[in-house]
Write a protein that holds these residues in place. Structure first.
Motif, PDB file in Angstrom:
ATOM      1  N   LYS A 119       0.824  -1.206   0.000  1.00 33.21           N
ATOM      2  CA  LYS A 119       0.000   0.000   0.000  1.00 33.21           C
ATOM      3  C   LYS A 119       0.861   1.259   0.000  1.00 33.21           C
ATOM      4  N   GLU A 120       2.032   1.154   0.600  1.00 35.05           N
ATOM      5  CA  GLU A 120       2.934   2.293   0.682  1.00 35.05           C
ATOM      6  C   GLU A 120       3.848   2.383  -0.538  1.00 35.05           C
ATOM      7  N   PHE A 121       4.171   1.223  -1.120  1.00 37.09           N
ATOM      8  CA  PHE A 121       5.172   1.237  -2.196  1.00 37.09           C
ATOM      9  C   PHE A 121       4.661   0.664  -3.512  1.00 37.09           C
ATOM     10  N   ASP A 122       4.416  -0.639  -3.581  1.00 35.45           N
ATOM     11  CA  ASP A 122       4.160  -1.301  -4.863  1.00 35.45           C
ATOM     12  C   ASP A 122       2.943  -0.746  -5.593  1.00 35.45           C
ATOM     13  N   PHE A 123       1.794  -0.680  -4.923  1.00 33.94           N
ATOM     14  CA  PHE A 123       0.568  -0.252  -5.603  1.00 33.94           C
ATOM     15  C   PHE A 123       0.668   1.182  -6.129  1.00 33.94           C
ATOM     16  N   PRO A 124       1.044   2.161  -5.295  1.00 31.85           N
ATOM     17  CA  PRO A 124       1.154   3.529  -5.841  1.00 31.85           C
ATOM     18  C   PRO A 124       2.264   3.686  -6.870  1.00 31.85           C
ATOM     19  N   PHE A 125       3.357   2.943  -6.704  1.00 33.95           N
ATOM     20  CA  PHE A 125       4.457   3.044  -7.675  1.00 33.95           C
ATOM     21  C   PHE A 125       3.968   2.585  -9.049  1.00 33.95           C
ATOM     22  N   ILE A 126       3.264   1.463  -9.096  1.00 29.82           N
ATOM     23  CA  ILE A 126       2.750   0.965 -10.375  1.00 29.82           C
ATOM     24  C   ILE A 126       1.797   1.972 -10.996  1.00 29.82           C
ATOM     25  N   ALA A 127       0.879   2.493 -10.198  1.00 32.78           N
ATOM     26  CA  ALA A 127      -0.102   3.442 -10.725  1.00 32.78           C
ATOM     27  C   ALA A 127       0.578   4.705 -11.263  1.00 32.78           C
ATOM     28  N   ARG A 128       1.557   5.213 -10.531  1.00 29.22           N
ATOM     29  CA  ARG A 128       2.250   6.424 -10.972  1.00 29.22           C
ATOM     30  C   ARG A 128       3.022   6.187 -12.264  1.00 29.22           C
ATOM     31  N   ARG A 129       3.687   5.023 -12.350  1.00 32.80           N
ATOM     32  CA  ARG A 129       4.437   4.739 -13.572  1.00 32.80           C
ATOM     33  C   ARG A 129       3.494   4.516 -14.759  1.00 32.80           C
ATOM     34  N   MET A 130       2.286   4.030 -14.508  1.00 31.47           N
ATOM     35  CA  MET A 130       1.314   3.912 -15.594  1.00 31.47           C
ATOM     36  C   MET A 130       0.927   5.286 -16.112  1.00 31.47           C
ATOM     37  N   ILE A 131       0.725   6.240 -15.210  1.00 33.67           N
ATOM     38  CA  ILE A 131       0.408   7.599 -15.634  1.00 33.67           C
ATOM     39  C   ILE A 131       1.576   8.189 -16.430  1.00 33.67           C
ATOM     40  N   GLU A 150     -13.722  -0.236   0.419  1.00 38.30           N
ATOM     41  CA  GLU A 150     -13.889  -0.655  -0.971  1.00 38.30           C
ATOM     42  C   GLU A 150     -12.551  -0.870  -1.682  1.00 38.30           C
ATOM     43  N   VAL A 151     -11.453  -0.518  -1.038  1.00 36.90           N
ATOM     44  CA  VAL A 151     -10.134  -0.667  -1.658  1.00 36.90           C
ATOM     45  C   VAL A 151      -9.747  -2.146  -1.670  1.00 36.90           C
ATOM     46  N   PRO A 152      -9.508  -2.717  -2.859  1.00 38.96           N
ATOM     47  CA  PRO A 152      -9.282  -4.171  -2.969  1.00 38.96           C
ATOM     48  C   PRO A 152      -7.826  -4.572  -2.738  1.00 38.96           C
ATOM     49  N   HIS A 153      -7.227  -4.058  -1.667  1.00 38.50           N
ATOM     50  CA  HIS A 153      -5.812  -4.287  -1.415  1.00 38.50           C
ATOM     51  C   HIS A 153      -5.594  -4.891  -0.032  1.00 38.50           C
ATOM     52  N   LEU A 154      -4.726  -5.887   0.032  1.00 29.10           N
ATOM     53  CA  LEU A 154      -4.257  -6.457   1.285  1.00 29.10           C
ATOM     54  C   LEU A 154      -2.770  -6.170   1.411  1.00 29.10           C
ATOM     55  N   ASP A 155      -2.322  -5.883   2.615  1.00 31.31           N
ATOM     56  CA  ASP A 155      -0.907  -5.609   2.857  1.00 31.31           C
ATOM     57  C   ASP A 155      -0.482  -6.414   4.082  1.00 31.31           C
ATOM     58  N   THR A 156       0.414  -7.373   3.892  1.00 29.65           N
ATOM     59  CA  THR A 156       0.802  -8.229   5.008  1.00 29.65           C
ATOM     60  C   THR A 156       1.526  -7.449   6.101  1.00 29.65           C
ATOM     61  N   MET A 157       2.211  -6.379   5.747  1.00 29.21           N
ATOM     62  CA  MET A 157       2.843  -5.568   6.783  1.00 29.21           C
ATOM     63  C   MET A 157       1.795  -4.837   7.601  1.00 29.21           C
ATOM     64  N   GLU A 158       0.765  -4.350   6.943  1.00 30.70           N
ATOM     65  CA  GLU A 158      -0.319  -3.668   7.642  1.00 30.70           C
ATOM     66  C   GLU A 158      -1.077  -4.637   8.537  1.00 30.70           C
ATOM     67  N   LEU A 159      -1.306  -5.850   8.042  1.00 29.63           N
ATOM     68  CA  LEU A 159      -1.985  -6.859   8.857  1.00 29.63           C
ATOM     69  C   LEU A 159      -1.183  -7.169  10.117  1.00 29.63           C
ATOM     70  N   TRP A 160       0.137  -7.200   9.986  1.00 34.28           N
ATOM     71  CA  TRP A 160       1.002  -7.492  11.130  1.00 34.28           C
ATOM     72  C   TRP A 160       1.006  -6.354  12.153  1.00 34.28           C
ATOM     73  N   LYS A 161       0.760  -5.143  11.712  1.00 40.86           N
ATOM     74  CA  LYS A 161       0.798  -3.994  12.623  1.00 40.86           C
ATOM     75  C   LYS A 161      -0.375  -3.983  13.610  1.00 40.86           C
ATOM     76  N   PHE A 162      -1.521  -4.539  13.233  1.00 39.01           N
ATOM     77  CA  PHE A 162      -2.702  -4.539  14.095  1.00 39.01           C
ATOM     78  C   PHE A 162      -3.012  -3.127  14.596  1.00 39.01           C
ATOM     79  N   GLY A 163      -2.891  -2.158  13.706  1.00 41.05           N
ATOM     80  CA  GLY A 163      -3.210  -0.782  14.060  1.00 41.05           C
ATOM     81  C   GLY A 163      -2.040   0.025  14.576  1.00 41.05           C
ATOM     82  N   ASP A 164      -0.880  -0.590  14.775  1.00 40.76           N
ATOM     83  CA  ASP A 164       0.316   0.119  15.250  1.00 40.76           C
ATOM     84  C   ASP A 164       1.048   0.717  14.051  1.00 40.76           C
TER      85      ASP A 164
END
Length: 237
Positions: A119-131, A150-164
């Motif tokens: 969510k922090e790197f791969d997804f926005p990087f791809i979208a920006r390079r497409m533009i 509604e955002v169809p994204h999972l992030d294993t680092m975010e899941l591990w944070k549990f809100g931290d």
């Protein structure tokens, strides 16, 4: 809950990026100034912009994607496989091919994309390079107007944070503490630019990227308390 998501509806991915030019000296004067201004906070007084250029690949404005690896689960007669493939070559071509995969096979409401720190790197990087490459952004990457749920994204680092939100946990650390075989091979992210520009060994980069995709899938399986993949279940296509 992640246990309710069908594994075959998840597209796991990882990207590898490099500076857009091999050397800082290949940039035009304006781009050099812009890079210097962009990186001033990170560099402080320790590095010049030129000395810092090997890290340009972490910014979509000054880097480019050289590999996108994806993986997805298939189930047939109760036999589980994890199929892995990669897109590489000219950036615009690989982005177009990746977009076609999303639009043709992972575009339905039930489909989700998953990565580590994605969510922090791969997804926005791809979208920006497409533009930047004048390509349409697939619906799964276009977040404009979408509510958070509604955002169809999972992030294993975010899941591990549990809100931290205070810390970054690398994929390598997460696989270690969860008892998952390390995804890393003979290179790390800081060496991808050298391998690409100097060694010109894209196969080595692909192998590195695909190992990360498998590792992300393994982490999600551990979060779901399911059996880890074994080597025979991973199919490279």
């Amino acid at each position: 809950m992640i246990e309710k998501i069908r594994l075959e509806n998840i597209l796991f991915l990882d990207i590898e990026t490099v500076p857009e030019q091999e050397h800082f000296g290949l940039l035009d004067d304006e781009t050099r100034d812009l890079y210097s201004a962009k990186t001033l906070y990170q560099r402080k007084d320790e590095f010049t912009a030129e000395e810092f250029y090997d890290r340009a690949g972490i910014w979509a404005e000054f880097g480019k994607i050289v590999c996108i690896s994806v993986g997805y689960f298939t189930f047939r007669n109760d036999i589980r496989h994890f199929r892995v493939t990669s897109f590489f070559g000219e950036e615009k071509d690989l982005l177009r091919d990746f977009s076609n995969l999303l639009n043709n096979h992972f575009s339905q409401a039930q489909h989700i994309m998953c990565g580590h720190n994605a969510k922090e790197f791969d997804f926005p990087f791809i979208a920006r390079r497409m533009i930047i490459n004048n390509l349409p952004i697939p619906n799964k990457l276009n977040l404009f107007g979408k509510k958070p749920w509604e955002v169809p994204h999972l992030d294993t680092m975010e899941l591990w944070k549990f809100g931290d939100y205070k810390s970054f946990t690398s994929l390598k650390l997460l696989t270690k503490i969860l008892g998952i075989p390390s995804p890393k091979g003979d290179i790390d992210g800081s060496q991808v630019g050298h391998v690409f520009y100097v060694e010109k060994d894209i196969d080595r980069i692909i192998t590195y990227c695909e190992k990360d995709v498998v590792a992300v899938a393994q982490v999600l399986l551990r979060f779901r308390r399911e059996e880890l993949l074994i080597e025979e279940e991973v199919v490279h296509v």
